[in-house]
Design an enzyme around this catalytic site. Structure first.
Site, mmCIF file in Angstrom:
data_model
loop_
_atom_site.group_PDB
_atom_site.id
_atom_site.type_symbol
_atom_site.label_atom_id
_atom_site.label_comp_id
_atom_site.label_asym_id
_atom_site.label_seq_id
_atom_site.Cartn_x
_atom_site.Cartn_y
_atom_site.Cartn_z
ATOM 1 N N GLY A 1 0.811 -1.216 0.000
ATOM 2 C CA GLY A 1 0.000 0.000 0.000
ATOM 3 C C GLY A 1 0.842 1.263 0.000
ATOM 4 O O GLY A 1 0.486 2.270 0.609
ATOM 5 N N ALA A 2 1.966 1.231 -0.704
ATOM 6 C CA ALA A 2 2.955 2.317 -0.597
ATOM 7 C C ALA A 2 2.814 3.399 -1.657
ATOM 8 O O ALA A 2 3.680 4.258 -1.763
ATOM 9 C CB ALA A 2 4.360 1.722 -0.655
ATOM 10 N N TYR B 1 -14.950 -4.220 10.399
ATOM 11 C CA TYR B 1 -13.634 -3.579 10.312
ATOM 12 C C TYR B 1 -12.774 -3.942 11.521
ATOM 13 O O TYR B 1 -11.582 -4.248 11.384
ATOM 14 C CB TYR B 1 -13.812 -2.068 10.209
ATOM 15 C CG TYR B 1 -12.502 -1.307 10.120
ATOM 16 C CD1 TYR B 1 -11.694 -1.419 8.987
ATOM 17 C CD2 TYR B 1 -12.084 -0.473 11.149
ATOM 18 C CE1 TYR B 1 -10.498 -0.714 8.900
ATOM 19 C CE2 TYR B 1 -10.895 0.233 11.062
ATOM 20 C CZ TYR B 1 -10.102 0.111 9.943
ATOM 21 O OH TYR B 1 -8.908 0.799 9.858
ATOM 22 N N ILE C 1 0.420 6.934 4.322
ATOM 23 C CA ILE C 1 1.438 6.526 5.295
ATOM 24 C C ILE C 1 2.489 5.653 4.632
ATOM 25 O O ILE C 1 3.692 5.802 4.892
ATOM 26 C CB ILE C 1 0.772 5.786 6.474
ATOM 27 C CG1 ILE C 1 -0.119 6.751 7.270
ATOM 28 C CG2 ILE C 1 1.830 5.171 7.386
ATOM 29 C CD1 ILE C 1 -0.981 6.072 8.324
#
Length: 275
Positions: free
Chosen positions: A13-14, A164, A18
């Site tokens: 998820g880069a 979640y 973040i």
């Protein structure tokens, strides 16, 4: 900043938020950084791709490898880890940052939606860890860092968005379990969570823009992650860490510079944290 030269950091998820900020800090420290995310082409509303972040990492002083990756695809994850090792000669750190958010009640959440957040959050972190472990065992300073919260079983956190919560607590249980499974192998595993809401484009797009004004920037999470990455023993392993606590322990006292809105007088505490 301590040098990360010749160390390889794999971040899921880069392409933004973040994950991107961690990638840039690691790049500035001279690391080899793998930018693993689904976004290879520009998104209409969310800035950043694996390629743009790779360019930023290299401009900061690191080496970059952009890999388009859906963490739900275990075969592709395995290939990505092998590609990383071929490119850089090893693997030292896995950052499980890829995540899906859905703040809805169980009664209002379809099973299909739950499957999605579970497969990205809990299962995706498991798949990435399983593929990374054989390579991490060969490192003399190995870490698995998962961006998930401390386990808070207070009723007011168990009630509002069960699907979640299950997925994020699953990430935490997985990581704390890995800390024990891998302790004799010298591989550290810990979780990291923000004290406050973090201002990212995804938050602005998916939630409420007002939250941005009560948030800190992703830099605080990146600096906390770097503190863990730079540790050369198991002192962080088996723990659920909060960014502010880590940085205070490192001697940081000025947190004003992390505010997204410099004139904000009150920040929003993040989910699952009561104090």
């Amino acid at each position: 900043m301590s040098s990360l030269k010749n160390r390889t950091i794999f971040i899921t998820g880069a392409s933004r938020g973040i994950g991107r900020e961690i990638a840039l800090l690691c790049g500035a420290a001279g690391a080899n950084v793998v930018i693993a995310a689904k976004t290879a082409e520009p998104h209409a509303k969310l800035p950043g791709t694996i390629h743009s972040v790779a360019e930023e990492v290299e401009a900061a002083g690191g080496q970059a490898l952009a890999i388009q990756l859906d963490v739900r695809d275990e075969d592709r994850v395995q290939e990505a880890m092998e590609q990383t090792v071929r490119q850089f000669g090893g693997l030292d750190v896995l950052v499980n940052n890829a995540s899906a958010i859905s703040l809805t009640r169980l009664q209002d959440t379809s099973v299909k939606r739950f499957d999605l957040i579970h497969e990205i959050n809990t299962r995706g972190s498991l798949v990435c860890a399983q593929a990374a472990i054989p390579h991490l065992k060969k490192s003399d300073q190995a870490h698995i860092i998962s961006l998930s919260p401390p386990l808070n079983l207070k009723k007011h956190w168990l009630k509002p968005f069960i699907p979640y919560t299950l997925s994020k607590y699953g990430m935490t249980l997985l990581t704390l379990g890995l800390a024990e499974e891998l302790r004799d192998d010298g591989v550290s595993a810990s979780t990291l969570w923000p004290q406050t809401a973090i201002a990212t484009a995804a938050v602005q797009y998916a939630l409420d823009e007002k939250i941005m004004q009560q948030s800190r920037t992703p830099l605080i999470m990146a600096e906390a992650a770097l503190a863990i990455i730079n540790s050369n023993d198991l002192s962080f392993s088996g723990q659920s860490w909060v960014d502010e606590a880590i940085l205070r322990a490192q001697g940081v006292n000025d947190f004003e510079r992390y505010k997204f809105a410099p004139d904000a007088t009150e920040l929003m505490r993040d989910l699952y944290l009561d104090e």
